[in-house]
Write an enzyme that holds these catalytic residues in place. Structure first.
Site, PDB file in Angstrom:
ATOM      1  N   ASP A 158       1.013  -0.862   0.029  1.00 13.71           N
ATOM      2  CA  ASP A 158      -0.334  -0.002   0.449  1.00 13.71           C
ATOM      3  C   ASP A 158       1.315   1.051   0.084  1.00 13.71           C
ATOM      4  O   ASP A 158       0.585   2.523   0.810  1.00 13.71           O
ATOM      5  CB  ASP A 158      -1.054  -0.004   0.937  1.00 13.71           C
ATOM      6  CG  ASP A 158      -2.037  -1.225   1.345  1.00 13.71           C
ATOM      7  OD1 ASP A 158      -2.259  -1.852   0.616  1.00 13.71           O
ATOM      8  OD2 ASP A 158      -1.996  -1.294   2.873  1.00 13.71           O
ATOM      9  N   GLU A 207     -10.686  -0.329  -3.423  1.00 10.54           N
ATOM     10  CA  GLU A 207     -10.506   0.037  -2.712  1.00 10.54           C
ATOM     11  C   GLU A 207      -9.741   0.953  -2.811  1.00 10.54           C
ATOM     12  O   GLU A 207      -9.304   0.589  -4.144  1.00 10.54           O
ATOM     13  CB  GLU A 207      -9.894  -0.950  -1.144  1.00 10.54           C
ATOM     14  CG  GLU A 207      -9.635  -1.806  -2.025  1.00 10.54           C
ATOM     15  CD  GLU A 207      -9.054  -3.351  -0.934  1.00 10.54           C
ATOM     16  OE1 GLU A 207      -9.530  -3.202   0.058  1.00 10.54           O
ATOM     17  OE2 GLU A 207      -7.076  -4.016  -1.063  1.00 10.54           O
TER      18      GLU A 207
END
Length: 489
Positions: free
Chosen positions: A54, A230
């Site tokens: 991420d 997401e």
């Protein structure tokens, strides 16, 4: 430097990633080095940072890039800084916050983003509780220091959204005088794991007004393993607002999608946004990059070149829950743009040196590409990776180079039967090595460009000829010399 062809093939050309290209120096005869001919380069270190999922890299702030991301232990927030993107690979990492030993925020710590807003630093991150690590909500840290690695962070609490449900992957951006907050959340009454939402911000710590739902995972590639939208990331370019996002389970099925809105539209009107029907960035077996996603954007040191930041694994098969496999590594590569102003992502590139595109001087708006493995010259190449190559060490010893396909790294540019130029699979024969090796020299029409002379052919070069690449013996005229000269970009 001696490079064995077997080693070169096993590495897919990657043995040159940080060393060999730089050692192909200009000789007394005027041979150009690959490093000399390449444009000002974005780092090709791959991965940039291991075991940082991420990933979020800021744009330069006071001459510094800062990187944060999820650590495999999911127990802390970290930041590292450097004056260059490549320097982030070896920069000292500072832990700026650790989860408490129990209670709220004592569970999984996920997906931090670091933003500079009105002279202060903010980290938006997701955290679970110690008694329920998946009770994920979004929280905020604030720092008044100029350097986000300083010990001045203060927890400002939870970002309150409309529902007290699973919430993660928050980002923020400013557009036309308003600051927005985008995130992923599970909405009551919708049978998905997470959808994408957008709201205006009243301050860096709070939302203003009702959130709007921008996207729900419904397409086949968005619901593999889990129904997920997401990891939003926003880039405003060419009159549009582009929002990338990630979809499906976090294994090799993980991929990136794209939402697009006109920059003049009301971003809080869901009708302003269009979802691309196909994913824009996916697993690539040939480059051995699996599950690319949860991206961010930054710019290269030139301040102009857009850079895609993302994570991916080097292998497909995972033992156990992919969420606990630690090897989602931070990677960066250049983001290109199509003629119509839309982003062109290409493929997640494998290991190796700089990826370049070649434009003939007699058709500077076009690019060399392979189509059905034959080299052609085209414009607006939508299959970006078909037009990307690596200039690597050749198979005929010092002073020669080979042109390796980026999306088929086992294939190299080769002259077949003295007339056809293709990208063919590597083999160990002397005939292959001879026909796939070239001498790179300063461009015959422009020394800032390059020309590729055939091995054993002192006057024959790769040339552009009416949309094809062919061997050609140029005369002394400008037109002939332009045909055999190529700019690298």
């Amino acid at each position: 430097m001696t490079i064995d062809r077997r080693d070169l093939f096993r590495a897919g050309g990657g043995v040159l990633a940080a060393t060999a290209v730089g050692t192909l120096s200009t000789s007394a005869s005027g041979t150009a080095s690959a490093a000399e001919a390449a444009p000002a380069s974005l780092t090709t270190r791959n991965p940039l940072v291991e075991q940082r999922a991420d990933p979020f890299i800021t744009r330069p702030v006071n001459g510094m890039y800062y990187l944060t991301g999820s650590v495999p232990e999911y127990d802390r927030l970290v930041v590292r800084g450097s004056s260059t993107i490549d320097g982030l690979a070896t920069a000292r990492e500072k832990t700026i916050w650790r989860r408490p030993s129990s209670g709220k925020m004592g569970g999984h710590i996920w997906a931090p983003e670091l933003h500079r807003i009105d002279g202060r630093w903010y980290v938006y991150f997701a955290a679970g509780d110690s008694d329920n690590v998946f009770r994920i909500r979004t929280y905020i840290l604030e720092s008044t220091s100029d350097d986000p690695r300083a010990d001045t962070w203060v927890l400002r609490g939870q970002m309150v959204t409309k529902w007290d449900t699973f919430t993660l992957d928050s980002t923020t951006f400013e557009h036309r005088g308003k600051r927005y907050f985008a995130w992923a959340q599970s909405e009551p009454g919708i049978e998905t794991n997470s959808n994408l939402y957008l709201a205006e911000m009243a301050s860096p710590l709070a939302l203003k007004g009702e959130p709007v739902r921008l996207a729900v995972p419904t397409l086949p590639w968005e619901i593999q393993g889990f129904k997920v939208n997401e990891g939003p990331a926003v880039l405003v370019r060419n009159g549009r607002v582009f929002m990338t996002y990630s979809a499906s389970a976090t294994d090799s099925r993980y991929c990136m999608g794209l939402l697009t809105a006109d920059e003049r539209s009301d971003l809080l009107d869901p009708r302003s946004w269009t979802k691309s029907p196909q994913p824009v960035f996916t697993t690539n077996e040939a480059t051995r990059q699996y599950g690319p996603g949860h991206n961010s954007f930054t710019v290269a040191e030139d301040g102009r070149t857009d850079v895609l930041v993302y994570h991916a694994r080097d292998y497909r098969d995972i033992t156990g829950d992919p969420l606990y496999d630690p090897n989602r590594h931070t990677r960066v590569q250049r983001l290109y743009w199509n003629d119509d102003g839309t982003p062109s992502f290409g493929v997640p590139v494998g290991k190796g040196g700089p990826c370049v595109r070649l434009s003939p001087l007699d058709a500077p708006a076009l690019f060399v590409r392979h189509y059905e493995y034959r080299l052609t010259v085209d414009g607006d190449v939508r299959e970006l990776a078909d037009s990307q190559f690596r200039v690597v060490a050749g198979f005929r010893g010092a002073g020669t180079v080979a042109l390796q396909s980026v999306n088929f790294p086992d294939r190299y540019v080769r002259v077949v039967d003295g007339s056809t130029v293709r990208v063919d699979p590597y083999d160990e024969s002397d005939a292959y090595g001879r026909t796939a090796s070239f001498t790179q020299v300063p461009g015959l029409a422009d020394r800032q460009a390059v020309s590729f002379r055939l091995t054993g052919e002192s006057a024959t070069y790769l040339a552009h000829d009416n949309g094809r690449i062919l061997p050609f013996r140029p005369g002394t005229g400008v037109r002939d010399r332009q045909r055999v000269s190529f700019r690298l970009s």
